[in-house]
Design an enzyme around this catalytic site. Structure first.
Site, PDB file in Angstrom:
ATOM      1  CD  GLN A 134     -68.414 -20.538 -30.452  1.00 34.03           C
ATOM      2  OE1 GLN A 134     -67.437 -19.936 -30.002  1.00 34.03           O
ATOM      3  NE2 GLN A 134     -69.225 -20.016 -31.326  1.00 34.03           N
ATOM      4  N   GLY A 135     -68.229 -25.600 -29.788  1.00 34.12           N
ATOM      5  CA  GLY A 135     -67.695 -26.507 -30.801  1.00 34.12           C
ATOM      6  C   GLY A 135     -68.266 -26.201 -32.168  1.00 34.12           C
ATOM      7  CB  SER A 147     -63.923 -23.218 -35.641  1.00 36.00           C
ATOM      8  OG  SER A 147     -64.475 -21.951 -35.434  1.00 36.00           O
ATOM      9  CD  GLU A 158     -68.952 -15.235 -30.970  1.00 39.99           C
ATOM     10  OE1 GLU A 158     -69.565 -15.934 -31.797  1.00 39.99           O
ATOM     11  OE2 GLU A 158     -67.736 -15.353 -30.762  1.00 39.99           O
ATOM     12  CB  SER A 184     -61.862 -12.838 -39.797  1.00 39.77           C
ATOM     13  OG  SER A 184     -62.398 -12.667 -41.096  1.00 39.77           O
ATOM     14  CG  ASN A 185     -61.357  -7.187 -37.625  1.00 41.38           C
ATOM     15  OD1 ASN A 185     -62.194  -7.778 -36.939  1.00 41.38           O
ATOM     16  ND2 ASN A 185     -60.570  -6.244 -37.129  1.00 41.38           N
ATOM     17  CD  GLU A 186     -59.136 -10.012 -42.789  1.00 38.50           C
ATOM     18  OE1 GLU A 186     -59.654 -10.765 -41.940  1.00 38.50           O
ATOM     19  OE2 GLU A 186     -58.057  -9.422 -42.593  1.00 38.50           O
TER      20      GLU A 186
HETATM   21  C1  LIG Z   1     -58.119 -17.276 -30.085  1.00 35.73           C
HETATM   22  C2  LIG Z   1     -59.256 -17.889 -30.839  1.00 35.73           C
HETATM   23  C3  LIG Z   1     -60.280 -18.485 -30.138  1.00 35.73           C
HETATM   24  C4  LIG Z   1     -61.321 -19.113 -30.818  1.00 35.73           C
HETATM   25  N1  LIG Z   1     -62.280 -19.774 -30.102  1.00 35.73           N
HETATM   26  C5  LIG Z   1     -63.215 -20.510 -30.739  1.00 35.73           C
HETATM   27  C6  LIG Z   1     -64.132 -21.325 -30.003  1.00 35.73           C
HETATM   28  O1  LIG Z   1     -64.122 -21.363 -28.773  1.00 35.73           O
HETATM   29  N2  LIG Z   1     -64.993 -22.103 -30.691  1.00 35.73           N
HETATM   30  C7  LIG Z   1     -65.066 -22.090 -32.056  1.00 35.73           C
HETATM   31  O2  LIG Z   1     -65.909 -22.789 -32.608  1.00 35.73           O
HETATM   32  N3  LIG Z   1     -64.206 -21.321 -32.796  1.00 35.73           N
HETATM   33  C8  LIG Z   1     -63.280 -20.552 -32.163  1.00 35.73           C
HETATM   34  N4  LIG Z   1     -62.377 -19.784 -32.886  1.00 35.73           N
HETATM   35  C9  LIG Z   1     -62.380 -19.915 -34.331  1.00 35.73           C
HETATM   36  C10 LIG Z   1     -62.786 -18.671 -35.089  1.00 35.73           C
HETATM   37  O3  LIG Z   1     -64.183 -18.545 -35.103  1.00 35.73           O
HETATM   38  C11 LIG Z   1     -62.199 -18.820 -36.492  1.00 35.73           C
HETATM   39  O4  LIG Z   1     -60.788 -18.748 -36.368  1.00 35.73           O
HETATM   40  C12 LIG Z   1     -62.672 -17.741 -37.426  1.00 35.73           C
HETATM   41  O5  LIG Z   1     -64.034 -17.935 -37.739  1.00 35.73           O
HETATM   42  C13 LIG Z   1     -61.848 -17.734 -38.735  1.00 35.73           C
HETATM   43  O6  LIG Z   1     -61.814 -19.004 -39.281  1.00 35.73           O
HETATM   44  P1  LIG Z   1     -60.430 -19.724 -39.703  1.00 35.73           P
HETATM   45  O7  LIG Z   1     -59.488 -19.617 -38.550  1.00 35.73           O
HETATM   46  O8  LIG Z   1     -60.775 -21.095 -40.203  1.00 35.73           O
HETATM   47  O9  LIG Z   1     -59.861 -18.848 -40.860  1.00 35.73           O
HETATM   48  P2  LIG Z   1     -60.347 -18.869 -42.371  1.00 35.73           P
HETATM   49  O10 LIG Z   1     -61.838 -18.839 -42.431  1.00 35.73           O
HETATM   50  O11 LIG Z   1     -59.650 -19.972 -43.076  1.00 35.73           O
HETATM   51  O12 LIG Z   1     -59.791 -17.483 -42.879  1.00 35.73           O
HETATM   52  C14 LIG Z   1     -58.405 -17.277 -43.221  1.00 35.73           C
HETATM   53  C15 LIG Z   1     -58.253 -15.830 -43.684  1.00 35.73           C
HETATM   54  O13 LIG Z   1     -59.054 -15.612 -44.856  1.00 35.73           O
HETATM   55  C16 LIG Z   1     -59.958 -14.530 -44.618  1.00 35.73           C
HETATM   56  N5  LIG Z   1     -61.270 -14.823 -45.231  1.00 35.73           N
HETATM   57  C17 LIG Z   1     -61.974 -15.971 -45.116  1.00 35.73           C
HETATM   58  N6  LIG Z   1     -63.145 -15.867 -45.789  1.00 35.73           N
HETATM   59  C18 LIG Z   1     -63.175 -14.623 -46.330  1.00 35.73           C
HETATM   60  C19 LIG Z   1     -64.111 -13.910 -47.126  1.00 35.73           C
HETATM   61  N7  LIG Z   1     -65.277 -14.466 -47.486  1.00 35.73           N
HETATM   62  N8  LIG Z   1     -63.810 -12.650 -47.505  1.00 35.73           N
HETATM   63  C20 LIG Z   1     -62.632 -12.061 -47.130  1.00 35.73           C
HETATM   64  N9  LIG Z   1     -61.689 -12.696 -46.363  1.00 35.73           N
HETATM   65  C21 LIG Z   1     -61.950 -13.953 -45.979  1.00 35.73           C
HETATM   66  C22 LIG Z   1     -60.109 -14.438 -43.109  1.00 35.73           C
HETATM   67  O14 LIG Z   1     -60.465 -13.140 -42.701  1.00 35.73           O
HETATM   68  C23 LIG Z   1     -58.720 -14.820 -42.635  1.00 35.73           C
HETATM   69  O15 LIG Z   1     -57.866 -13.700 -42.679  1.00 35.73           O
HETATM   70  C24 LIG Z   1     -61.354 -19.099 -32.235  1.00 35.73           C
HETATM   71  C25 LIG Z   1     -60.333 -18.475 -32.944  1.00 35.73           C
HETATM   72  C26 LIG Z   1     -59.295 -17.866 -32.262  1.00 35.73           C
HETATM   73  C27 LIG Z   1     -58.201 -17.217 -33.053  1.00 35.73           C
END
Ligand SMILES: Cc1cc2nc3c(=O)[nH]c(=O)nc-3n(C[C@H](O)[C@H](O)[C@H](O)COP(=O)(O)OP(=O)(O)OC[C@H]3O[C@@H](n4cnc5c(N)ncnc54)[C@H](O)[C@@H]3O)c2cc1C
Length: 391
Positions: free
Chosen positions: A126-127, A129, A245, A374-376
């Site tokens: 999945q591409g 993020s 998902e 994310s849970n938030e």
């Molecule tokens: C083990 C793992 C596997 C993954 N696999 C894939 C994959 O195969 N393909 C893919 O495309 N992606 C993948 N992901 C990415 C995943 O979808 C993102 O990590 C996720 O969407 C969060 O984005 P971020 O890491 O950029 O964090 P950010 O979006 O930068 O968030 C950082 C923090 O801020 C909080 N936050 C952000 N926005 C808000 C809001 N509006 N309100 C309240 N809190 C907020 C978040 O909850 C988090 O705690 C994976 C992630 C992990 C950890």
């Protein structure tokens, strides 16, 4: 509200239980139970066995291998699979790109990709993020510029799970940087992982494993017939995919299994006056987790039983939130039961395999409250979409 299984659903549960505990080979179940980095050969064998028995893609349209099961039957199927420690079919194939292609793909794309996707002859990743586009996915910056019969792709994806085993990636790309809303300029492209200009770099995780990657696109040329649906409609397909998902996100069967394991581990851990399982504080903690798990399972059944049109219920955000929290709580319990032995990370005469893997597994599953939204972010959906509160 549905709390008990009907006779028909009970018979279905028995059928699934028999399949996952007798037809499913023990070595596949043992490999999955051992945890750690997934073995791609085991995952392929498992999915092909399911496909052979018509059980790999039950939620797809019937003409591509689906079953006309109720949501509750899907839940029973997943739970029995997890409780038997059988590996779940690769989500990127069966829950993500498969349903997208079946719903929005041309006949040519469906015929070309769906059978191979169901049988794991093609391994997808999945591409979506990017380094600055996770929760705010619509802010993605990877571009695709049309040149004749091809798109030229430049940019970077990150957190690409199991990309090192993948043959293809389904990627969200920006095709119209001038669209009035950023969601309106996004498309979905299917890209071969061995395309010239595409490189993959591993991300090492805290548990020492290699599960996720960065993927770089440097003038990668992609045939235009690998566009899914229409150009600039990729956001609609992505929303559909992310909705799917979150269906089945509460891994009730896996959590039950792990909690039963935790009790067995506590019973094996000797203390001066018996075993750790005799400790009243530990027993109370286990009882609380069992009660929470029962509440989660009843909620899953209620949501599944109430979903008649097959569309994701907004309550799936509650299931995602509670499911990931309980999963993490149970893994923390296992790490606590392992105690000092859990610091070893490798099994030896004094440290059983379960204790050696307890801490890395606990650390690895911190991911469950981040991926799939994310849970938030789930809490925001619950407060706005279910409780009607304004942020
Ligand atoms: C083990 C793992 C596997 C993954 N696999 C894939 C994959 O195969 N393909 C893919 O495309 N992606 C993948 N992901 C990415 C995943 O979808 C993102 O990590 C996720 O969407 C969060 O984005 P971020 O890491 O950029 O964090 P950010 O979006 O930068 O968030 C950082 C923090 O801020 C909080 N936050 C952000 N926005 C808000 C809001 N509006 N309100 C309240 N809190 C907020 C978040 O909850 C988090 O705690 C994976 C992630 C992990 C950890």
């Amino acid at each position: 509200m549905q709390r008990q299984l009907s006779d028909e659903d009970r018979a279905f549960q028995q059928e699934m239980r028999t399949f996952f505990t007798t037809v499913a080979p023990q070595d596949i179940r043992d490999a999955n139970a051992a945890g750690g980095e997934p073995d791609p050969d085991v995952i392929r064998r498992a999915q092909r066995l399911l496909n052979e028995h018509g059980l790999a893609v039950p939620h797809w349209p019937v003409e591509y291998g689906g079953k006309q099961w109720t949501e509750l039957q899907h839940h029973i199927y997943r739970t029995e699979m997890q409780q038997a420690n059988f590996p779940t079919p690769l989500p990127f194939n069966v829950s993500m790109i498969g349903p997208v292609l079946a719903t929005f793909g041309s006949k040519e794309l469906k015929d070309r990709f769906l059978p191979a996707t169901a049988n794991l002859d093609i391994w997808w990743c999945q591409g979506f993020s990017e380094p600055d586009a996770g929760s705010d996915l619509a802010g993605l910056r990877t571009t695709a510029v049309r040149e004749g019969d091809e798109y030229v792709v430049n940019g970077q994806k990150t957190w690409t799970t199991l990309g090192q085993h993948a043959d293809w990636i389904f990627a969200l790309v920006r095709t119209d940087p001038n669209a009035p809303k950023k969601q309106m300029g996004i498309s979905m492209l299917l890209i071969k992982m061995d395309s010239p200009g595409l490189t993959l770099r591993p991300i090492k995780l805290i548990d020492g494993g290699h599960e996720v990657n960065e993927v770089f696109f440097d003038n990668v040329r992609v045939p235009a017939d690998q566009l899914v649906g229409e150009e600039n409609k990729g956001w609609d397909y992505a929303k559909f995919l992310l909705g799917n998902e979150r269906v089945g996100v509460a891994p009730v069967g896996s959590i039950k299994r792990k909690l039963a394991d935790a009790k067995a581990f506590a019973a094996q851990t000797k203390r001066a006056d018996g075993t750790l399982l005799d400790d009243p504080l530990l027993a109370a903690r286990i009882a609380e987790l069992e009660t929470d798990l029962m509440a989660l399972e009843l909620t899953v059944m209620r949501v599944a039983g109430g979903s008649k049109d097959g569309k994701p219920d907004p309550a799936s955000s509650i299931l995602k939130l509670r499911g990931s929290q309980l999963q993490q709580d149970v893994l923390e319990l296992v790490a606590d039961i392992a105690g000092a032995a859990g610091l070893s990370w490798t099994a030896n005469d004094d440290v059983p395999a379960w204790a050696a893997s307890a801490t890395p597994t606990y650390l690895n599953f911190r991911k469950a409250s981040i991926y799939g939204g994310s849970n938030e972010v789930q809490r925001s959906i619950i407060s706005g979409g279910i409780l009607g509160l304004k942020g």
